[in-house]
Design a protein around this motif. Structure first.
Motif, PDB file in Angstrom:
ATOM      1  N   ALA A 100      -6.591  31.231   8.624  1.00 34.50           N
ATOM      2  CA  ALA A 100      -8.076  30.925   8.540  1.00 34.50           C
ATOM      3  C   ALA A 100      -8.490  29.348   9.017  1.00 34.50           C
ATOM      4  O   ALA A 100      -7.516  28.605   8.539  1.00 34.50           O
ATOM      5  CB  ALA A 100      -8.645  31.000   7.193  1.00 34.50           C
ATOM      6  N   THR A 101      -9.523  29.190   9.580  1.00 34.97           N
ATOM      7  CA  THR A 101      -9.983  27.867   9.959  1.00 34.97           C
ATOM      8  C   THR A 101     -11.292  27.698   9.362  1.00 34.97           C
ATOM      9  O   THR A 101     -12.221  28.386   9.642  1.00 34.97           O
ATOM     10  CB  THR A 101      -9.938  27.619  11.370  1.00 34.97           C
ATOM     11  OG1 THR A 101      -8.791  27.903  12.064  1.00 34.97           O
ATOM     12  CG2 THR A 101     -10.471  26.392  11.944  1.00 34.97           C
ATOM     13  N   ALA A 102     -11.544  26.592   8.520  1.00 25.51           N
ATOM     14  CA  ALA A 102     -12.719  26.351   7.965  1.00 25.51           C
ATOM     15  C   ALA A 102     -13.573  25.618   8.698  1.00 25.51           C
ATOM     16  O   ALA A 102     -13.246  24.589   9.367  1.00 25.51           O
ATOM     17  CB  ALA A 102     -12.363  25.600   6.655  1.00 25.51           C
ATOM     18  N   VAL A 103     -15.066  25.695   8.440  1.00 31.34           N
ATOM     19  CA  VAL A 103     -16.110  24.728   8.844  1.00 31.34           C
ATOM     20  C   VAL A 103     -17.003  24.599   7.794  1.00 31.34           C
ATOM     21  O   VAL A 103     -17.385  25.624   7.507  1.00 31.34           O
ATOM     22  CB  VAL A 103     -16.719  25.462  10.308  1.00 31.34           C
ATOM     23  CG1 VAL A 103     -18.090  24.610  10.503  1.00 31.34           C
ATOM     24  CG2 VAL A 103     -16.036  25.788  11.365  1.00 31.34           C
ATOM     25  N   ALA A 104     -17.102  23.602   7.607  1.00 28.94           N
ATOM     26  CA  ALA A 104     -17.949  23.185   6.324  1.00 28.94           C
ATOM     27  C   ALA A 104     -19.045  21.958   6.792  1.00 28.94           C
ATOM     28  O   ALA A 104     -18.806  21.041   7.506  1.00 28.94           O
ATOM     29  CB  ALA A 104     -17.264  22.829   5.085  1.00 28.94           C
ATOM     30  N   THR A 105     -20.294  22.038   6.171  1.00 34.18           N
ATOM     31  CA  THR A 105     -21.158  21.003   6.012  1.00 34.18           C
ATOM     32  C   THR A 105     -21.156  20.512   4.461  1.00 34.18           C
ATOM     33  O   THR A 105     -21.349  21.160   3.601  1.00 34.18           O
ATOM     34  CB  THR A 105     -22.327  21.136   6.586  1.00 34.18           C
ATOM     35  OG1 THR A 105     -22.833  22.240   6.050  1.00 34.18           O
ATOM     36  CG2 THR A 105     -22.288  21.707   7.976  1.00 34.18           C
ATOM     37  N   ILE A 106     -21.236  19.056   4.296  1.00 30.73           N
ATOM     38  CA  ILE A 106     -21.287  18.620   3.069  1.00 30.73           C
ATOM     39  C   ILE A 106     -22.336  17.410   2.937  1.00 30.73           C
ATOM     40  O   ILE A 106     -22.577  16.487   3.955  1.00 30.73           O
ATOM     41  CB  ILE A 106     -19.952  17.675   2.521  1.00 30.73           C
ATOM     42  CG1 ILE A 106     -18.937  18.552   3.182  1.00 30.73           C
ATOM     43  CG2 ILE A 106     -20.053  17.164   1.071  1.00 30.73           C
ATOM     44  CD1 ILE A 106     -18.636  19.869   2.334  1.00 30.73           C
ATOM     45  N   PRO A 107     -23.381  17.641   2.035  1.00 30.17           N
ATOM     46  CA  PRO A 107     -24.389  16.358   1.894  1.00 30.17           C
ATOM     47  C   PRO A 107     -23.674  15.118   1.684  1.00 30.17           C
ATOM     48  O   PRO A 107     -22.649  14.903   1.239  1.00 30.17           O
ATOM     49  CB  PRO A 107     -24.980  16.790   0.669  1.00 30.17           C
ATOM     50  CG  PRO A 107     -24.836  18.416   0.506  1.00 30.17           C
ATOM     51  CD  PRO A 107     -23.639  18.810   1.063  1.00 30.17           C
TER      52      PRO A 107
END
Length: 758
Positions: A504-511
């Protein structure tokens, strides 16, 4: 969930959902502090109000009448609600240690967990007695006791240990309810025999003589046998013994005495009193650590010791909220002095009560009605939540920061860069990910164990690759649980095709925010995700993390399947005569839409999250082993949308029984109230696939076939002759809601392939 405009600069963590903390949550919800985030750690979503517990036991109130919904209250307050149990505090690292999740960092900490029964002080009490405290766990014990008494033939002898106000009131409430239960069953209520033990010479030792005499008369009139001056020192199965040599055979033994502090507090280094309660100053700060506050039964005010009573916990809510607010704003704290006298309204089981205050005592049915009015007014403050004040001005927070933190705060509120300038800082990311341990696989040649520009993965001989991707924004405030759900959702497509997850490869956005806050969010979220990925032996091999207004997470997942079309479970392949099976209940879309509107009960959301965190891996293996002809996971398009995706390539029709559709608790109520997911209208356009829509449109579950699911269950067609064995196997694997919801039919001449029945 609420998305604050201000970056988070300070975290206030509340351990426990006691009477003081519910007041804190409500007050911060009414008037939030920009840049300050509340976090509530509590194992139970519904917390009881102690003042109404005897009325609930007596049968005068229902469960929801006497419980505060912490899930709804936390959502109103903009607080992150961590459904877990605190087991320690790391004061050096300023972290709360939890039983089943990563530690939670704090800037200010408050403890309001009530008292804990010290049953281990009496031999056998822990094994053979039912403790009343902590009261938020008493309901399950009470319901079990109630059922045992109903099913116990002949005489039932019940002993209660502890004759303070709580013990006396509980004895009379239990007796009133149980006698009524036996009457309703056609049995003689005199089969019940109650005994009340007290180590001291008199009952109600903190109340005046008039009140004591009144309750002595009531107990005697109702046949409750008092054993004063009898300290219980041994409890066995069905028997208790006292220090003076008295012995009593008892079918049920209820413990209403000897409460103290939770054992884990002894390892915190906080100064405790003889019973293990936290010693606090007049500001409600602990005498040991100014960052840590305590209130309610768990706290002992050094200069103003008081009886452990709910009235003090309620009264401590406003000063605790005010001082927590002052602490994060860097202002001087104010002292709180509790009243020396207080009014106690003690019920007698029936709708009658006695008032006690100092040397004064009076009674009557009107006193019970007065108590009922006071209690209901208190509960209304939390069940009928007011509108919040206008949004706080979008300027720099009044939270006091210094040095590097102040510079980080200025950066956090400044205009943010795009492109690669929006990435989360390398040091922040490496620290967060460095604490995680992804699954190791021999077929991963280059991954997180030796990071490079891209991962390199070997495809074993005879295997084909399965690729999928999912991504969505957070719908709950707990990043750890959100990570678990996001990973589970992403893996669903792999399992639905009968494949094993590989990488799995993750993509995230964080405030944006202070580095420490961003780092913890990444760590919490990816900890939850890795638990799911590792359980599936799916190696996290890389990803990308950038700044965004809202927390969001997704995964590109690779899987492996035998290089043979017959080994792949696909959407097409349904056969006439098959039965249609669904493995999980539906309703997540409407429930979380209602949660955002404060219209869902906390226990509904708890059950939904439990379902969403359950993997489909074993279910897929089971369906494959039982000859499933087609399979898919139910996600955004809902039951109908995904069923249409199956019937069309299979060139079949399907009949679905709406009454058989497994549904999450509360989902029928929320759709009936018109609370729907924002994706529902798009899904409803597929109603043209329904052959007999006009006949079923009024069915209460009709809207739920359009409800979009997150991390939903599997929908599969299985040959009818093997369906019963398949369902039994799925239920034994832990999918209790598995149900046959329909059957597959030969394709007809009509354009609408789906028929619904009620």
């Amino acid at each position: 969930m609420q998305t604050p405009e201000q970056p988070v600069l300070r975290d206030i963590v509340l351990i426990g959902g006691g009477h003081s903390h519910v007041g804190v949550l409500r007050m911060f919800g009414m008037k939030p502090v920009p840049g300050v985030r509340l976090n509530l750690i509590c194992r139970d979503t519904h917390t009881p109000y102690s003042g109404m517990l005897p009325g609930y036991i007596a049968g005068h109130y229902g469960y929801d009448d006497v419980h505060i919904d912490l899930g709804k209250l936390a959502e109103f307050a903009g607080a992150r609600f961590f459904r877990d149990e605190a087991v320690g505090v790391d004061r050096n690292q300023h972290r709360v240690l939890c039983r089943g999740r990563p530690p939670v960092p704090y800037d200010q900490l408050s403890i309001n967990i009530g008292s804990t029964p010290q049953v281990q002080q009496v031999a056998g009490a822990g094994e053979h007695a039912v403790p009343v405290k902590p009261i938020h766990r008493f309901n399950d014990r009470w319901l079990a006791l109630l059922e045992r008494v109903r099913n116990h033939p002949g005489r039932t002898r019940i002993a209660l240990v502890g004759a303070g106000a709580g013990g006396v009131e509980l004895t009379l409430a239990m007796q009133y309810r149980l006698r009524n239960e036996l009457r309703a069953l056609g049995r003689n209520p005199d089969e019940l025999e109650f005994h009340l033990f007290n180590s001291g010479p008199r009952i109600l030792p903190t109340h005046n003589a008039r009140v004591r005499r009144r309750f002595e008369r009531v107990l005697a009139a109702r046949g409750v046998r008092l054993h004063c001056g009898q300290e219980v020192n041994q409890v066995d199965a069905g028997r208790l013994a006292t220090a003076s040599g008295e012995s009593l055979e008892a079918d049920e033994i209820v413990w209403v005495t000897s409460a103290g502090g939770a054992p884990w507090l002894r390892d915190t280094g906080l100064e405790l009193d003889e019973q293990g309660f936290i010693r606090v100053q007049d500001t409600l700060q602990t005498v040991t650590d100014p960052r840590i506050f305590a209130a309610g039964d768990i706290a002992t005010m050094v200069d103003h010791p008081r009886e452990k009573a709910g009235v003090f916990a309620v009264r401590q809510g406003p000063p605790l909220a005010a001082n927590l607010r002052r602490a994060v704003e860097g202002r001087a704290l104010k002292s709180y002095r509790p009243q020396s006298r207080w009014l106690a309204l003690i019920s007698t089981g029936d709708r009658h009560a006695v008032a006690s205050r100092g040397g004064v005592g009076f009674e009557g049915d009107w006193v019970w009605r007065w108590k009922d009015w006071i209690d209901r007014r208190f509960m209304a403050k939390f069940n009928e939540l007011p509108a919040m004040e206008d949004e706080a001005p979008k300027q720099a927070s009044s939270v006091q920061l210094e040095g590097e933190e102040a510079q980080q705060a200025i950066s956090a509120v400044a205009m943010r860069c795009g492109g690669c300038g929006a990435k989360v800082g390398a040091s922040t990311l490496s620290r967060a990910l460095g604490m995680l341990q992804p699954a190791q696989r021999d077929d991963v040649l280059v991954g997180l164990h030796a990071p490079d520009d891209a991962a390199v993965v070997r495809v074993p001989p005879g295997k084909a690759m399965v690729h999928t991707v999912d991504f969505f924004r957070a719908f709950i405030d707990d990043p750890y649980v959100f990570g678990r759900v996001a990973a589970n959702h992403a893996l669903g497509d792999i399992f639905a095709m009968g494949a094993e997850a590989q990488t799995a490869t993750a993509v995230a956005t964080i405030p944006s925010g202070l580095e420490s806050k961003v780092e913890d969010t990444v760590y919490q979220m990816m900890s939850g995700a890795l638990e799911i990925l590792n359980d599936a032996n799916c190696a996290l091999v890389g990803g990308h993390t950038g700044e965004g207004k809202e927390l969001a997470l997704g995964f590109a997942v690779n899987g492996l399947v035998d290089d043979n079309l017959d080994a792949i479970m696909r959407k097409g392949g349904m056969q006439p005569g098959d039965v249609l099976i669904i493995t999980k209940p539906v309703g997540t879309g409407t429930l979380f839409a209602a949660h955002a509107k404060l219209q869902a009960r906390g226990r509904w959301i708890d059950a939904a999250l439990t379902s969403m965190c359950q993997s489909n891996r074993q279910a897929a293996d089971c369906l494959h082993a039982h000859g499933a002809t087609a399979c898919t996971d139910i996600t955004g398009f809902g039951v109908l949308g995904h069923l249409v995706e199956m019937t069309r390539p299979s060139e079949v029709d399907a009949e679905v029984d709406l009454s058989a559709l497994p549904v999450l608790d509360g989902a029928e109520e929320t759709v009936a109230a018109g609370v729907l997911s924002s994706l529902q209208p798009a899904n409803v356009r597929l109603r043209r696939a329904i052959r007999n829509q006009s006949e079923v449109v009024d069915h209460p579950r009709y809207p739920l076939i359009f409800d979009p699911q997150t991390a939903g269950g599997l929908m599969a067609s299985v040959p009818a002759e093997g369906a019963e064995a398949c369902i039994q196997a799925l239920r034994e694997l832990g999918y209790p809601h598995t149900a046959v919801v329909g059957r597959i039919l030969p394709q007809g001449e009509a354009l609408e392939p789906i028929t619904l029945k009620g």
